[in-house]
Design an enzyme around this catalytic site. Structure first.
Site, PDB file in Angstrom:
ATOM      1  CG  HIS A  29      22.580   7.536  54.430  1.00 21.39           C
ATOM      2  ND1 HIS A  29      22.448   6.994  55.674  1.00 21.39           N
ATOM      3  CD2 HIS A  29      23.691   6.938  53.886  1.00 21.39           C
ATOM      4  CE1 HIS A  29      23.430   6.115  55.883  1.00 21.39           C
ATOM      5  NE2 HIS A  29      24.182   6.064  54.820  1.00 21.39           N
ATOM      6  NE  ARG A  30      27.523  12.768  52.959  1.00 22.46           N
ATOM      7  CZ  ARG A  30      28.508  13.505  52.444  1.00 22.46           C
ATOM      8  NH1 ARG A  30      28.240  14.378  51.492  1.00 22.46           N
ATOM      9  NH2 ARG A  30      29.756  13.358  52.856  1.00 22.46           N
ATOM     10  CB  SER A  31      27.527   9.774  58.675  1.00 20.53           C
ATOM     11  OG  SER A  31      28.308  10.926  58.473  1.00 20.53           O
TER      12      SER A  31
ATOM     13  CD  GLU B  45      30.433   4.231  49.247  1.00 23.03           C
ATOM     14  OE1 GLU B  45      29.463   3.442  49.324  1.00 23.03           O
ATOM     15  OE2 GLU B  45      30.459   5.318  49.842  1.00 23.03           O
TER      16      GLU B  45
ATOM     17  CG  ASP C 220      31.221   8.668  48.870  1.00 23.32           C
ATOM     18  OD1 ASP C 220      30.820   9.775  48.475  1.00 23.32           O
ATOM     19  OD2 ASP C 220      31.190   8.345  50.078  1.00 23.32           O
TER      20      ASP C 220
ATOM     21  CE  LYS D 182      27.854   9.985  50.700  1.00 22.96           C
ATOM     22  NZ  LYS D 182      29.259   9.989  51.201  1.00 22.96           N
TER      23      LYS D 182
ATOM     24  CG  ASP E 292      32.211   3.708  52.092  1.00 17.87           C
ATOM     25  OD1 ASP E 292      33.347   3.829  51.583  1.00 17.87           O
ATOM     26  OD2 ASP E 292      31.485   4.693  52.362  1.00 17.87           O
TER      27      ASP E 292
ATOM     28  CD  GLN F 126      32.904   6.009  56.578  1.00 21.80           C
ATOM     29  OE1 GLN F 126      33.758   6.854  56.783  1.00 21.80           O
ATOM     30  NE2 GLN F 126      31.981   6.177  55.655  1.00 21.80           N
ATOM     31  CD  GLU F 127      29.285   3.744  55.040  1.00 26.93           C
ATOM     32  OE1 GLU F 127      28.569   3.242  54.154  1.00 26.93           O
ATOM     33  OE2 GLU F 127      29.450   4.964  55.187  1.00 26.93           O
TER      34      GLU F 127
ATOM     35  CG  HIS G  68      30.669   6.670  60.005  1.00 24.99           C
ATOM     36  ND1 HIS G  68      29.979   6.247  58.904  1.00 24.99           N
ATOM     37  CD2 HIS G  68      31.045   7.950  59.739  1.00 24.99           C
ATOM     38  CE1 HIS G  68      29.942   7.219  58.003  1.00 24.99           C
ATOM     39  NE2 HIS G  68      30.585   8.256  58.481  1.00 24.99           N
TER      40      HIS G  68
ATOM     41  CE  LYS H  44      26.925   4.909  51.477  1.00 27.83           C
ATOM     42  NZ  LYS H  44      28.263   4.618  51.999  1.00 27.83           N
TER      43      LYS H  44
ATOM     44  CB  SER I 288      34.175  10.144  55.982  1.00 32.67           C
ATOM     45  OG  SER I 288      33.098   9.536  55.310  1.00 32.67           O
TER      46      SER I 288
ATOM     47  CD  GLU J 115      26.328   5.934  57.634  1.00 32.12           C
ATOM     48  OE1 GLU J 115      26.395   4.806  57.109  1.00 32.12           O
ATOM     49  OE2 GLU J 115      26.719   6.974  57.066  1.00 32.12           O
TER      50      GLU J 115
END
Ligand code: PGA
Ligand code: ZN
Length: 426
Positions: A368-370, A288, A315, A340, A245, A166-167, A158, A391, A43, A208
């Protein structure tokens, strides 16, 4: 000069989703070496620095053989003989070799691989653990173990369920050490697994490492999270809080927010109202990308309405870019930033954005990234820069756990000398 760069190599490897990414090796004249692998998002924000990918039939167009060639050709020639201990000088050479605003010519992935691998080689040359070397570069005297945001329920892009957010993350901020925080998080993760199972849900995991259950609504996910914290014998809001997020850029279309199942869409004001009801009903402390990456007006309203009680993290909004952060802080949009490394493309630029955030009293979350690899650079980055938060996914899947385990190792090796938690004010 023994710390001059002698050799740069690159290899096309796979990331955690089975897509190609870059691994870069740097060797210094004195023989010290450093290796780094580059992460990749799904994303991604539209203002991020660009990855160089091949197109064409290989790997569905995602191959990085052109990036390998950029590293071993143009970039290797540009950095040969450059002192790896002069990280700002080295990163300037990389940025100038590319010469474009978004690094689209040689690719932010190419530049980042060299930048991070050289930093590792430099740490070895100085005989320092990486986080100590990064603390030196960031001008930090007191490295600190970060509070993790662990993504335990995956939705949005994700996962393939009905969740708009998403998270869904847990934040064990009440722990007294990183090791205790991670233990709590793992215990909550397992009680969540059990509760989902009993509720008849699958416990397959998403990109993730969080579960991707077929829950129908975001409220159901928040509900089961609170129950799983309690089932682990912990206090929601005191020991373990929640962070979200929304990655709202992903469902922003034609001026409205259109999550799955809401085709009529919501205005920014209605989204903010929804977040307010969640913040009232659940121990959510951080949100986020609650709104889309270019909805500056919405962000200003969100921040004025909820900024006093929630950490509002940009983000896709900021993409680790000092200019966008500056603009946001000037307007009163968001009150925290996600960091990131591959959104901006070099270590020095990352440190620059972090320093700006700190000067402005804006908390930073290293992320991190996915799409990840076993590389643990960001664990050291979070400690060395004393960012206070990281995260990096669920306590599950090797590429996520590798970062948490690196943090455990740093804490253990420092023998209680490093604190845990958010950095002290001022
Ligand atoms: P990405 O998602 O790595 O797929 O971009 C992570 C995030 O949005 O924070
Ligand atoms: Zn995000």
């Amino acid at each position: 000069m023994k710390t001059g760069i002698k050799r740069v190599d690159a290899l096309e490897i796979l990331d955690s989703r089975g897509h190609p990414t870059l691994e870069v090796d740097v060797e210094l004249e004195g023989g010290w070496t450093g290796r780094a692998a580059v992460p990749a998002g799904a994303s991604t924000g539209s203002h991020e620095a660009r990855e160089l990918r091949d197109g064409g039939p290989r790997y569905g167009g995602r191959g990085v053989s052109r990036a390998v060639a950029a590293v071993t050709g143009e970039l290797a020639r540009a950095v040969r003989g450059v002192d790896a201990l002069d990280q700002p000088g080295l990163d300037r050479v990389l940025v100038e070799a590319d010469g474009t605003r978004r690094k689209e010519r040689l690719g932010a992935n190419s530049l980042l691989g060299v930048s991070l691998a050289a930093a590792r080689a430099g740490a070895r040359a100085k005989g320092l653990p990486l986080y100590r070397r990064l603390a030196e570069l960031a001008g930090k005297e007191r490295p600190i173990l970060p509070v993790p945001q662990l993504n335990v329920i995956n939705g949005g892009r994700h996962a393939d369920n009905g969740l708009q957010v998403q998270e869904f993350m847990i934040m064990p901020g009440g722990a007294s050490s990183f090791a205790e925080a991670l233990r709590w998080a793992a215990e909550v993760y397992h009680s969540l697994r059990e509760l989902l199972r009993r509720g008849g849900h699958t416990v397959n995991v998403g990109d993730e490492g969080g579960f991707a259950p077929g829950l129908r609504t975001d409220e159901e996910a928040l509900e089961v999270l609170v129950r799983s914290i309690q089932a682990a014998g912990l206090a929601p809001g005191r020991d373990v809080s929640l962070a979200l997020d929304a990655a709202a850029s992903e469902f922003f279309q034609d001026g409205r927010y259109r999550p799955t199942g809401r085709p009529e869409g919501l205005t920014a004001g209605e989204m903010i109202e929804l977040y307010r009801t969640w913040a009232d009903a659940y121990p959510v402390i951080s949100l986020e990308d609650g709104l889309a990456e270019d909805d500056w007006e919405g962000w200003v309203e969100l921040t004025s309405r909820l900024g006093g009680r929630l950490q509002l993290v940009g983000d896709d909004l900021f993409v680790t870019d000092p200019e966008r952060l500056e603009q946001g802080l000037r307007r009163g949009a968001a009150n925290a930033i996600l960091i990131k490394v591959n959104q901006i493309g070099t270590l020095t630029e990352t440190l620059h954005t972090l320093a700006l955030a700190e000067r402005r009293g804006c908390p930073a979350v290293i992320s991190h990234r996915s799409g990840e690899t076993g590389d643990t650079f960001i664990a050291d980055l979070a400690v060395g820069t004393a960012a206070g938060q990281i995260k990096t996914g669920a306590p599950c899947r090797g590429e996520r756990v590798a970062k948490y385990n690196r943090l455990l190792r740093i804490e253990a090796e420092a023998g209680g000398q490093l604190g845990y938690g958010l950095p002290a004010e001022g």
